[in-house]
Structures are given as structure tokens and as C-alpha cells.
Design a protein around this motif. Structure first.
Motif, PDB file in Angstrom:
ATOM      1  N   PRO A  21       5.627  -3.897  -4.620  1.00  0.00           N
ATOM      2  CA  PRO A  21       6.006  -4.163  -3.223  1.00  0.00           C
ATOM      3  C   PRO A  21       7.209  -5.082  -3.129  1.00  0.00           C
ATOM      4  CG  PRO A  21       4.082  -5.456  -3.830  1.00  0.00           C
ATOM      5  CD  PRO A  21       4.362  -4.539  -4.991  1.00  0.00           C
ATOM      6  N   HIS A  25       5.879 -10.342   2.899  1.00  0.00           N
ATOM      7  CA  HIS A  25       4.421 -10.370   2.912  1.00  0.00           C
ATOM      8  C   HIS A  25       3.835 -10.148   4.306  1.00  0.00           C
ATOM      9  CE1 HIS A  25       4.404 -11.576  -1.240  1.00  0.00           C
ATOM     10  NE2 HIS A  25       5.125 -12.645  -0.993  1.00  0.00           N
ATOM     11  N   GLN A  30       3.004  -4.650   4.536  1.00  0.00           N
ATOM     12  CA  GLN A  30       1.852  -4.194   3.751  1.00  0.00           C
ATOM     13  C   GLN A  30       1.455  -2.771   4.132  1.00  0.00           C
ATOM     14  OE1 GLN A  30      -1.461  -6.906   3.910  1.00  0.00           O
ATOM     15  NE2 GLN A  30      -0.231  -8.672   3.323  1.00  0.00           N
ATOM     16  N   GLN A  33       4.017  -0.448   2.720  1.00  0.00           N
ATOM     17  CA  GLN A  33       3.807  -0.330   1.278  1.00  0.00           C
ATOM     18  C   GLN A  33       2.617   0.576   0.972  1.00  0.00           C
ATOM     19  OE1 GLN A  33       5.371  -0.945  -1.371  1.00  0.00           O
ATOM     20  NE2 GLN A  33       3.906  -1.155  -3.037  1.00  0.00           N
ATOM     21  N   ALA A  78      -0.972  -2.501  -3.508  1.00  0.00           N
ATOM     22  CA  ALA A  78      -1.322  -2.348  -2.100  1.00  0.00           C
ATOM     23  C   ALA A  78      -2.479  -3.281  -1.782  1.00  0.00           C
ATOM     24  CB  ALA A  78      -1.695  -0.898  -1.786  1.00  0.00           C
ATOM     25  N   GLU A  79      -2.514  -3.786  -0.569  1.00  0.00           N
ATOM     26  CA  GLU A  79      -3.589  -4.668  -0.148  1.00  0.00           C
ATOM     27  C   GLU A  79      -4.901  -3.888  -0.225  1.00  0.00           C
ATOM     28  OE1 GLU A  79      -6.379  -6.984   1.611  1.00  0.00           O
ATOM     29  OE2 GLU A  79      -5.848  -5.080   2.541  1.00  0.00           O
ATOM     30  N   GLU A 199      -4.128  -7.761  11.660  1.00  0.00           N
ATOM     31  CA  GLU A 199      -4.801  -6.615  11.039  1.00  0.00           C
ATOM     32  C   GLU A 199      -5.723  -5.910  12.024  1.00  0.00           C
ATOM     33  OE1 GLU A 199      -8.090  -5.696   7.512  1.00  0.00           O
ATOM     34  OE2 GLU A 199      -6.995  -7.590   7.522  1.00  0.00           O
TER      35      GLU A 199
END
Length: 364
Positions: A21, A25, A30, A33, A78-79, A199
Motif C-alpha cells: 500500500p 493511511h 485503505q 487499496q 489490506a486492512e 468506517e
């Protein structure tokens, strides 16, 4: 291809293809990505293993998906929370959507062309899912939906939503739909959490018209949809999360002054994670063997949540001042870990399930 061969081939491919990535951040980065990683893995075929051919997959056991996610988590590509949503949403579509709809839609999710969300929780109806009140009323061949959802991950980025509604009283009156998020009447309002990330979102449904062929299963199947979803959430998704947490333990070891570190605290954090991983592996194996998973997965949830919080407590103690005085990644991760005993079913609810349904306590 067996598991060992698959893992070796995936590692070799990832070594040759840079999916690291960017330094950004932000949550938007995210999500971008995540789409990039899924698209690359899908185009190379890796994301298609473990899924049936009817939805564009290449077949093979579901454990191959767990291995792929493990390699993604190990490399921080990846998260893991949003990466693992695919393990909840795609199996639901395969099991409950009409085959033509599943064949059309699931490849869009696997390939990263779309993000989806899961509309379950409501204000006042989180862990107590049976009390949900978002209502769907029939109108000819369509259904009209009114209500509100909350804590809906990725809603502002999602093209579709797996949505639970009430169509009649009780558990047997919950019905699931697959809803296009650009349908008129849907309003999405992102929620800023204490770790500074949008999120989650509130989602409002005001006279939203959904075609009858977008129902997942039959009227009243929604409770079973939710129960069938849990084994996937608490097997492969947990496996990915635990893998990610071990990478954070490695970072603590790399950044802490081990000469002054409390070996007991480090050992306890490792043991908690190792216990959660052993339990998760057992759950994965039972699922692979065709066993029906039930209330025993509440043990997995408690072990994962408590080990995650213990890990980041250890980071706070062994990296003094890092959380409080710097803008490092440790701060939002520590704050996010505080919710580990809340999301996906609170620790209190899980312990009640363990006590009542597994240990048979309080029955008298």
C-alpha cells in the motif's frame, strides 16, 4: 492443488508482484487499496480459488481462501477487517440468492469492482438482532422498505447491501434482501469513531422499493441467513484477524526495549493470541469437515476479543508514550481494539450464550 502447493505459489506470486500500500493511511486509501489487491488477485486467479465455478470460481476447498487471506494479512496488503467481509457476504449470496443473481454479482465482489455492506444492526438492536424493526411491506411484485441501520461498515463505498428487514413478528418474521445502494430513498451518513476513521455509517431507508427477486431465500428466512453467516465470520474472518494481530506482536518485539520489557506481559500476550489461533484452527477444521457450527463459536469471539485488547495493552505498556504523545499507527489501533469486545456481539452476550447454551447454567 493442495494447501502447501497453493501457499507456496501465492507467496511466489506476491514476491514478484508489488501490492504494497501507499503511505496514505486514510480510510479512503485503505478502501482503494482493498479494491486494488482484490482486482490483482482475481485477475491472477488466486481470489477465485475456493469458490464454486457457478460464481466464477476455480473450485477447491474453502481453506484456500483462508490461506490467501493469511498471506495478505502477513504482508499488510489490506486492512483485515474490510478484506474479510467477502467471507461473510459472498457465501450468503451463493446460499440464498437465485443462481442467476449470484452468478452475476459475486464476481463483482471477488474482483474488487464493487464493495458491499451488511445492514444488520439498528439503534437499540445490535447484539439483540431479533428485535430489529426496519420494515419491508409487499407492494405488488416489489417490497417497500422503511427504517434505519447503524454501524454499517463501508456503506458510503458500497454498491450493494445484504439487508435484514422485518416482514412479520418474531424470529420467523425477518426477511433478507439484496439492495442496490443507489436506489432512491437511501441516505448514508458516515460515523466518525474515536480512532478517527469513518468506517461505519448510519443508513436510512425511506420508501425504498426493492424488486421481489432481490429477496434472499424466502419470506422469513432472514434469521437463518444471519445464523448461517456466523460460521463464516467466526472461522475464516477470525483466522485473518489473528494473523494480522501476530504481525503487530512482531512489531512490538521490533520496537520495544526488550532489555527492560516485562517478559511476563509479552508471554501473556503471545499465549492469548496463540490460544485464539488454536481455537480458530479447530473451528476452521470443523467447518471444512462439514460440521454445523453453533453457539460454541462464542468461545472463539471471546478469545479473539480479549487477546486483541491484551495485545494492544502490551503495546501501550512496552512502547511508553507512543500512543499518548505521537501520531503513530499504534494510537488508532489501540483505540480500535477497545471495541473488540463490542462489535460482532458483545462479550457479555457471548458469555451468556456460553453459560446458557453450552454449560446449561441458569436453566432452572
Amino acid at each position: 492443488m493442495n494447501v502447501g502447493e497453493f501457499r507456496a505459489a501465492v507467496r511466489a506470486w506476491l514476491d514478484e508482484n508489488d501490492l504494497a500500500p501507499a503511505p496514505d493511511h486514510s480510510f479512503e486509501a485503505q478502501v482503494a487499496q482493498l479494491s486494488r489487491v482484490r482486482r490483482a488477485l482475481y485477475d491472477a486467479g488466486w481470489m477465485r480459488y475456493g469458490w464454486p465455478a457457478e460464481v466464477g470460481g476455480l473450485g477447491g476447498p474453502a481453506v484456500l481462501r483462508a490461506v490467501l487471506g493469511e498471506e495478505v494479512a502477513n504482508r499488510d496488503l489490506a486492512e483485515p477487517g474490510i478484506y474479510s467481509m467477502i467471507e461473510v457476504l459472498a457465501p450468503t449470496m451463493i446460499s440464498y440468492a437465485v443462481p442467476e443473481l449470484a452468478a452475476q454479482m459475486v464476481p463483482l465482489l471477488l474482483s474488487g469492482r464493487e464493495q458491499w455492506c451488511q445492514g444488520f444492526s439498528e439503534p437499540g438492536s445490535g447484539s439483540d438482532l431479533a428485535s430489529l424493526s426496519t420494515r419491508a411491506v409487499p407492494r405488488g411484485d416489489d417490497w417497500v422498505i422503511n427504517g434505519q441501520k447503524v454501524w454499517t461498515s463501508l456503506a458510503q463505498y458500497a454498491s450493494r447491501c445484504v439487508l435484514l428487514t422485518r416482514t412479520a413478528p418474531g424470529h420467523g418474521g425477518i426477511t433478507a434482501f439484496f439492495v442496490d445502494m443507489d436506489t432512491p430513498g437511501i441516505t448514508v451518513r458516515p460515523l466518525r469513531t474515536m480512532h478517527g476513521v469513518d468506517e461505519f455509517a448510519e443508513v436510512y431507508f425511506d420508501d425504498v422499493v426493492v424488486p421481489g427477486d432481490r429477496m434472499l431465500g424466502r419470506p422469513g428466512d432472514g434469521w437463518q441467513v444471519a445464523m448461517d453467516l456466523l460460521p463464516h465470520e467466526r472461522s475464516t474472518c477470525f483466522w485473518h484477524r489473528i494473523t494480522y494481530l501476530f504481525t503487530r506482536l512482531d512489531r512490538i518485539l521490533a520496537e520495544a526495549d526488550l532489555g527492560t520489557a516485562d517478559d511476563d506481559e509479552l508471554g501473556a500476550a503471545y499465549l492469548a493470541l496463540h490460544t485464539a489461533r488454536c481455537r480458530s484452527r479447530s473451528t476452521q477444521q470443523r467447518l471444512a469437515d462439514g460440521a454445523a457450527l453453533g453457539p460454541e463459536t462464542s468461545i472463539d469471539k471471546v478469545l479473539l476479543a480479549t487477546s486483541e485488547q491484551q495485545l494492544f495493552d502490551t503495546a501501550r505498556d512496552l512502547l511508553p508514550g507512543t500512543l499518548e504523545l505521537t501520531d503513530s499507527e499504534w494510537r488508532p489501533e489501540f483505540l480500535y481494539s477497545r471495541a473488540a469486545t463490542i462489535y460482532g456481539g458483545t462479550a457479555e452476550i457471548q458469555r451468556n450464550i456460553i453459560a446458557r447454551r453450552l454449560l446449561r447454567l441458569g436453566a432452572e
